[in-house]
Write a protein that holds these residues in place. Structure first.
Motif, PDB file in Angstrom:
ATOM      1  N   PRO A 108       0.705  -1.220   0.067  1.00  0.00           N
ATOM      2  CA  PRO A 108       0.037   0.076   0.112  1.00  0.00           C
ATOM      3  C   PRO A 108       0.897   1.354  -0.077  1.00  0.00           C
ATOM      4  N   GLY A 109       0.249   2.313  -0.415  1.00  0.00           N
ATOM      5  CA  GLY A 109       0.899   3.517  -0.498  1.00  0.00           C
ATOM      6  C   GLY A 109       1.320   4.347   0.709  1.00  0.00           C
ATOM      7  N   ASP A 110       0.599   4.057   1.723  1.00  0.00           N
ATOM      8  CA  ASP A 110       0.827   4.769   2.955  1.00  0.00           C
ATOM      9  C   ASP A 110       1.964   4.241   3.779  1.00  0.00           C
ATOM     10  N   PRO A 111       3.036   5.126   3.948  1.00  0.00           N
ATOM     11  CA  PRO A 111       4.241   4.455   4.434  1.00  0.00           C
ATOM     12  C   PRO A 111       4.475   3.968   5.921  1.00  0.00           C
ATOM     13  N   TYR A 112       3.175   4.516   6.840  1.00  0.00           N
ATOM     14  CA  TYR A 112       3.211   4.186   7.842  1.00  0.00           C
ATOM     15  C   TYR A 112       2.545   2.600   8.331  1.00  0.00           C
ATOM     16  N   HIS A 113       2.294   1.939   6.925  1.00  0.00           N
ATOM     17  CA  HIS A 113       1.962   0.471   7.062  1.00  0.00           C
ATOM     18  C   HIS A 113       2.905  -0.203   7.147  1.00  0.00           C
ATOM     19  N   ASN A 114       4.330   0.035   7.046  1.00  0.00           N
ATOM     20  CA  ASN A 114       5.506  -0.554   6.989  1.00  0.00           C
ATOM     21  C   ASN A 114       6.448   0.088   8.072  1.00  0.00           C
ATOM     22  N   LEU A 115       5.890   1.128   8.913  1.00  0.00           N
ATOM     23  CA  LEU A 115       6.863   1.809   9.870  1.00  0.00           C
ATOM     24  C   LEU A 115       7.694   0.893  10.576  1.00  0.00           C
ATOM     25  N   ASP A 116       6.974   0.035  11.303  1.00  0.00           N
ATOM     26  CA  ASP A 116       7.902  -0.976  12.262  1.00  0.00           C
ATOM     27  C   ASP A 116       8.909  -1.743  11.464  1.00  0.00           C
ATOM     28  N   ARG A 117       8.453  -2.323  10.362  1.00  0.00           N
ATOM     29  CA  ARG A 117       9.404  -2.891   9.582  1.00  0.00           C
ATOM     30  C   ARG A 117      10.503  -1.917   9.143  1.00  0.00           C
ATOM     31  N   ASN A 141       9.817   4.750  -1.107  1.00  0.00           N
ATOM     32  CA  ASN A 141      10.136   4.835  -2.442  1.00  0.00           C
ATOM     33  C   ASN A 141       8.889   5.659  -3.084  1.00  0.00           C
ATOM     34  N   GLU A 142       7.762   5.415  -3.128  1.00  0.00           N
ATOM     35  CA  GLU A 142       6.734   6.167  -3.690  1.00  0.00           C
ATOM     36  C   GLU A 142       5.449   6.059  -2.949  1.00  0.00           C
ATOM     37  N   PRO A 143       5.527   6.937  -1.960  1.00  0.00           N
ATOM     38  CA  PRO A 143       4.203   7.156  -1.260  1.00  0.00           C
ATOM     39  C   PRO A 143       3.139   7.406  -2.033  1.00  0.00           C
ATOM     40  N   ASN A 144       1.874   7.079  -1.895  1.00  0.00           N
ATOM     41  CA  ASN A 144       0.856   7.363  -2.758  1.00  0.00           C
ATOM     42  C   ASN A 144      -0.472   7.221  -2.117  1.00  0.00           C
ATOM     43  N   GLY A 145      -1.602   8.024  -2.462  1.00  0.00           N
ATOM     44  CA  GLY A 145      -2.957   7.873  -1.971  1.00  0.00           C
ATOM     45  C   GLY A 145      -2.906   8.523  -0.437  1.00  0.00           C
ATOM     46  N   VAL A 146      -1.963   9.251  -0.290  1.00  0.00           N
ATOM     47  CA  VAL A 146      -1.827   9.814   1.415  1.00  0.00           C
ATOM     48  C   VAL A 146      -1.331  11.375   1.146  1.00  0.00           C
ATOM     49  N   THR A 147      -1.587  12.058   2.134  1.00  0.00           N
ATOM     50  CA  THR A 147      -1.479  13.604   2.261  1.00  0.00           C
ATOM     51  C   THR A 147       0.159  13.813   2.339  1.00  0.00           C
ATOM     52  N   TRP A 148       0.781  14.900   2.167  1.00  0.00           N
ATOM     53  CA  TRP A 148       2.037  15.096   2.285  1.00  0.00           C
ATOM     54  C   TRP A 148       2.406  15.218   3.799  1.00  0.00           C
ATOM     55  N   SER A 149       1.463  15.840   4.663  1.00  0.00           N
ATOM     56  CA  SER A 149       1.644  15.962   5.944  1.00  0.00           C
ATOM     57  C   SER A 149       1.861  14.520   6.554  1.00  0.00           C
ATOM     58  N   GLY A 174      10.866  10.178   0.287  1.00  0.00           N
ATOM     59  CA  GLY A 174       9.818  10.249  -0.668  1.00  0.00           C
ATOM     60  C   GLY A 174       8.900  11.063  -0.625  1.00  0.00           C
ATOM     61  N   THR A 175       8.582  11.642  -1.697  1.00  0.00           N
ATOM     62  CA  THR A 175       7.455  12.737  -1.732  1.00  0.00           C
ATOM     63  C   THR A 175       5.966  12.102  -2.167  1.00  0.00           C
ATOM     64  N   ARG A 176       5.009  12.741  -1.948  1.00  0.00           N
ATOM     65  CA  ARG A 176       3.589  12.108  -2.227  1.00  0.00           C
ATOM     66  C   ARG A 176       3.453  11.926  -3.816  1.00  0.00           C
ATOM     67  N   ALA A 177       2.421  11.246  -4.232  1.00  0.00           N
ATOM     68  CA  ALA A 177       2.076  10.965  -5.459  1.00  0.00           C
ATOM     69  C   ALA A 177       3.055  10.287  -6.063  1.00  0.00           C
ATOM     70  N   TRP A 178       3.396   9.091  -5.544  1.00  0.00           N
ATOM     71  CA  TRP A 178       4.490   8.424  -6.295  1.00  0.00           C
ATOM     72  C   TRP A 178       5.718   9.195  -6.561  1.00  0.00           C
ATOM     73  N   SER A 190       4.917  23.453  -3.958  1.00  0.00           N
ATOM     74  CA  SER A 190       4.711  24.322  -2.848  1.00  0.00           C
ATOM     75  C   SER A 190       4.399  23.769  -1.442  1.00  0.00           C
ATOM     76  N   GLU A 191       3.557  22.687  -1.238  1.00  0.00           N
ATOM     77  CA  GLU A 191       3.232  22.126  -0.221  1.00  0.00           C
ATOM     78  C   GLU A 191       4.554  21.600   0.477  1.00  0.00           C
ATOM     79  N   VAL A 192       5.519  20.907  -0.212  1.00  0.00           N
ATOM     80  CA  VAL A 192       6.797  20.551   0.795  1.00  0.00           C
ATOM     81  C   VAL A 192       7.524  21.799   1.168  1.00  0.00           C
ATOM     82  N   VAL A 193       7.529  22.711   0.228  1.00  0.00           N
ATOM     83  CA  VAL A 193       8.282  24.167   0.449  1.00  0.00           C
ATOM     84  C   VAL A 193       7.635  24.789   1.718  1.00  0.00           C
TER      85      VAL A 193
END
Length: 317
Positions: A108-117, A141-149, A174-178, A190-193
């Motif tokens: 899945p695209g939410d990096p939190y899914h694999n945080l413990d790993r 690598n490619e977060p997707n389907g989640v907010t930048w925050s 990694g930045t959002r949207a792959w 601009s959201e990262v800036v």
């Protein structure tokens, strides 16, 4: 230690300085190299012989080691895939290359899914290799389907875990949207800036595939690189799936921009996958080579090898 005279020995430990990646003397550098494909599928393409060719014949100065978390990768056998990263770090170091340790989360695209790993994996990698001066850690690598925050929050939880073991090596976020700096989901840099990761010595990743990702993406990369430290940890000359025809003209526009702004880049991918984006002709890895020269390469492989070998022979804008 990297052998004398090799890129990693000459430039030493890298550090982010302003919007650039700088060597031990504080001089901006541009790394150019290749990414492995998923090591669960194409480990046979990353051998002593192929790495000799990458460092010697191709003259690459960076190898991205892509450890998929799902899709039959790390989660199926954490010990096996962690040990494989250890081995590839050692082999690339012995050839004088930098190494990006890529936590290849995708679905899945939410990096939190694999945080413990991720905490387990990066703790061991950073602890084992903390004395090396040629590592960079790519934490999603490619977060997707989640907010930048949410991506930023993940980074701020994981980076201190790495820093506890290795305080000095750059971390690639990694930045959002792959890893498109948001543009693939209707946003932009601009959201990262406006809301950067609260950590030092980090860079933000950007991925593009030249056939699919055209002027709007190129403009985002150009603007972002003036405001943020950016590293292109994955790109191809094909469509976003690494398939179909090669758009070398559009890809060259990206390379010209990256040369002008000293943006480091890594091409996808150093395998013999059937897709056009894999540099070796199908069957090369199973046959154990040959690895050098252009005979074993697909058109995209010939193109990118030329640009890694002779970067100064190509125009910069």
């Amino acid at each position: 230690m990297p052998p004398a005279g090799t890129p990693a020995a000459v430039n030493g430990r890298l550090k982010v300085c302003g919007t650039k990646l700088c060597n031990r003397y504080g001089k901006p550098v541009q790394l150019r190299g290749m990414s492995t494909h998923g090591t669960q599928w194409y480990g046979r393409c990353v051998t002593p012989g192929s790495l000799d060719a990458l460092a010697g014949d191709w003259r690459a100065d960076v190898l991205r080691v892509s450890t998929y978390v799902q899709e039959g990768g790390y989660e199926t056998d954490p010990r096996k895939y962690t040990d494989l990263v250890h081995s590839l770090v050692e082999q690339a170091t012995a050839r004088g290359m930098y190494v990006i340790v890529d936590w290849h989360m995708l679905h899945p695209g939410d990096p939190y899914h694999n945080l413990d790993r991720a905490k387990t994996f990066f703790t061991e990698i950073a602890q084992r290799h903390r004395a090396r001066t040629n590592l960079l850690y790519e934490i999603a690598n490619e977060p997707n389907g989640v907010t930048w925050s949410r991506v930023r929050s993940y980074a701020e939880e994981l980076i201190p875990v790495i820093r506890a073991q290795d305080p000095h090596s750059p971390v690639l976020v990694g930045t959002r949207a792959w890893s498109s700096l948001g543009v693939s989901e209707g946003a932009d840099e601009s959201e990262v800036v406006a809301d950067p990761v609260r950590a030092a010595n980090i860079m933000y990743t950007f991925h593009f595939y030249a056939y699919s990702h055209r002027d709007a993406y190129l403009a985002v990369l150009s603007r972002a690189a003036d405001r943020l430290p950016v590293f292109v940890t994955e790109f191809g000359t094909q469509n976003y799936a690494g398939e179909g025809g090669d758009d070398f003209a559009m890809a060259q526009r990206y390379l010209d921009l990256m040369a002008a702004k000293k943006i480091s880049w890594v091409n996808w991918n150093f395998s013999d996958d059937h897709r056009t984006g894999a540099v070796f002709k199908t069957g090369t890895c199973a046959a154990g080579g040959p690895w050098t020269g252009t005979a074993p390469l697909k058109p995209a492989g010939v193109w990118v090898r030329d640009r890694i070998r002779t970067p100064d022979d190509f125009p910069t804008s």
